[in-house]
Design a protein around this motif. Structure first.
Motif, PDB file in Angstrom:
ATOM      1  N   THR A   4       0.866  -0.984   0.232  1.00 11.07           N
ATOM      2  CA  THR A   4      -0.064  -0.228   0.488  1.00 11.07           C
ATOM      3  C   THR A   4       0.903   1.655  -0.476  1.00 11.07           C
ATOM      4  O   THR A   4       1.401   0.842   0.335  1.00 11.07           O
ATOM      5  CB  THR A   4      -0.898   0.168   1.080  1.00 11.07           C
ATOM      6  OG1 THR A   4      -0.173  -0.107   2.393  1.00 11.07           O
ATOM      7  CG2 THR A   4      -1.945  -1.029   1.450  1.00 11.07           C
ATOM      8  N   ASP A  31      -2.002  -2.328  -4.013  1.00 11.71           N
ATOM      9  CA  ASP A  31      -1.793  -3.738  -5.162  1.00 11.71           C
ATOM     10  C   ASP A  31      -2.223  -4.950  -4.308  1.00 11.71           C
ATOM     11  O   ASP A  31      -2.809  -5.743  -2.965  1.00 11.71           O
ATOM     12  CB  ASP A  31       0.557  -3.911  -5.053  1.00 11.71           C
ATOM     13  CG  ASP A  31       0.139  -5.052  -5.331  1.00 11.71           C
ATOM     14  OD1 ASP A  31      -0.688  -5.343  -6.515  1.00 11.71           O
ATOM     15  OD2 ASP A  31       1.541  -4.802  -5.909  1.00 11.71           O
ATOM     16  N   TYR A  37      -4.726  -2.869  -8.758  1.00 14.55           N
ATOM     17  CA  TYR A  37      -4.423  -2.001  -7.245  1.00 14.55           C
ATOM     18  C   TYR A  37      -6.114  -1.091  -7.426  1.00 14.55           C
ATOM     19  O   TYR A  37      -6.716  -1.579  -8.080  1.00 14.55           O
ATOM     20  CB  TYR A  37      -3.203  -1.287  -8.065  1.00 14.55           C
ATOM     21  CG  TYR A  37      -1.838  -1.174  -8.097  1.00 14.55           C
ATOM     22  CD1 TYR A  37      -0.976  -1.163  -6.907  1.00 14.55           C
ATOM     23  CD2 TYR A  37      -1.566  -1.670  -9.649  1.00 14.55           C
ATOM     24  CE1 TYR A  37       0.534  -2.180  -7.961  1.00 14.55           C
ATOM     25  CE2 TYR A  37      -0.839  -2.655 -10.137  1.00 14.55           C
ATOM     26  CZ  TYR A  37       0.596  -2.508  -9.288  1.00 14.55           C
ATOM     27  OH  TYR A  37       2.054  -3.012  -9.892  1.00 14.55           O
ATOM     28  N   HIS A  76       2.034   4.445 -10.362  1.00 16.33           N
ATOM     29  CA  HIS A  76       2.515   3.361 -11.045  1.00 16.33           C
ATOM     30  C   HIS A  76       3.940   2.886 -10.814  1.00 16.33           C
ATOM     31  O   HIS A  76       4.588   1.645 -10.219  1.00 16.33           O
ATOM     32  CB  HIS A  76       2.334   2.407 -12.194  1.00 16.33           C
ATOM     33  CG  HIS A  76       2.598   0.975 -12.504  1.00 16.33           C
ATOM     34  ND1 HIS A  76       3.631   0.451 -13.224  1.00 16.33           N
ATOM     35  CD2 HIS A  76       2.635   0.043 -11.897  1.00 16.33           C
ATOM     36  CE1 HIS A  76       3.391  -0.901 -13.007  1.00 16.33           C
ATOM     37  NE2 HIS A  76       2.914  -1.322 -13.110  1.00 16.33           N
TER      38      HIS A  76
END
Length: 121
Positions: A4, A31, A37, A76
């Motif tokens: 996280t 994640d 996600y 990301h």
């Protein structure tokens, strides 16, 4: 790798954005472990957006654009390189938006504007 990433203005977050429109604890990205996600807004004042749409909870994938207040977060990249989470390249301001910047002024080396004077603390 962290599962996280907490995003917000407060120093307790994993990714800190020092902008007045960003809430102290703005959003969290988790994640899910299968290439997806989840982004969850933490009750922020100015909202969390995915691909331009306001959301409170949404599954996201690499390539989705996440915005907190008026800041685009390259989320990301934070998961790929968590040690680089302080890199300015991980956040982009939307062009032509009025964002009030907060800067620190003082005599200490860590300030944005350093003034060497015995009258400045």
């Amino acid at each position: 790798m962290k599962s996280t990433i907490k995003i917000g203005r407060d120093n307790s977050n994993d990714f800190i954005i020092n902008e007045p429109r960003v809430s102290r604890n703005h959003a969290i990205i988790t994640d899910l472990g299968d290439g997806t996600y989840e982004v969850k807004d933490l009750g922020s004042t100015n909202g969390t957006f995915v691909n331009g749409r306001l959301t409170s909870l949404q599954v996201i994938r690499p390539g989705d654009k996440v915005e907190v207040a008026n800041c685009i977060v390259n989320w990301h990249d934070i998961f790929i390189n968590p040690k680089g989470a302080t890199s300015p390249s991980l956040i982009q301001e939307k062009p032509f938006t009025k964002i009030i910047k907060t800067i620190s002024v003082g005599s200490a080396v860590g300030n944005d504007l350093v003034i060497s004077s015995s009258f400045v603390t």
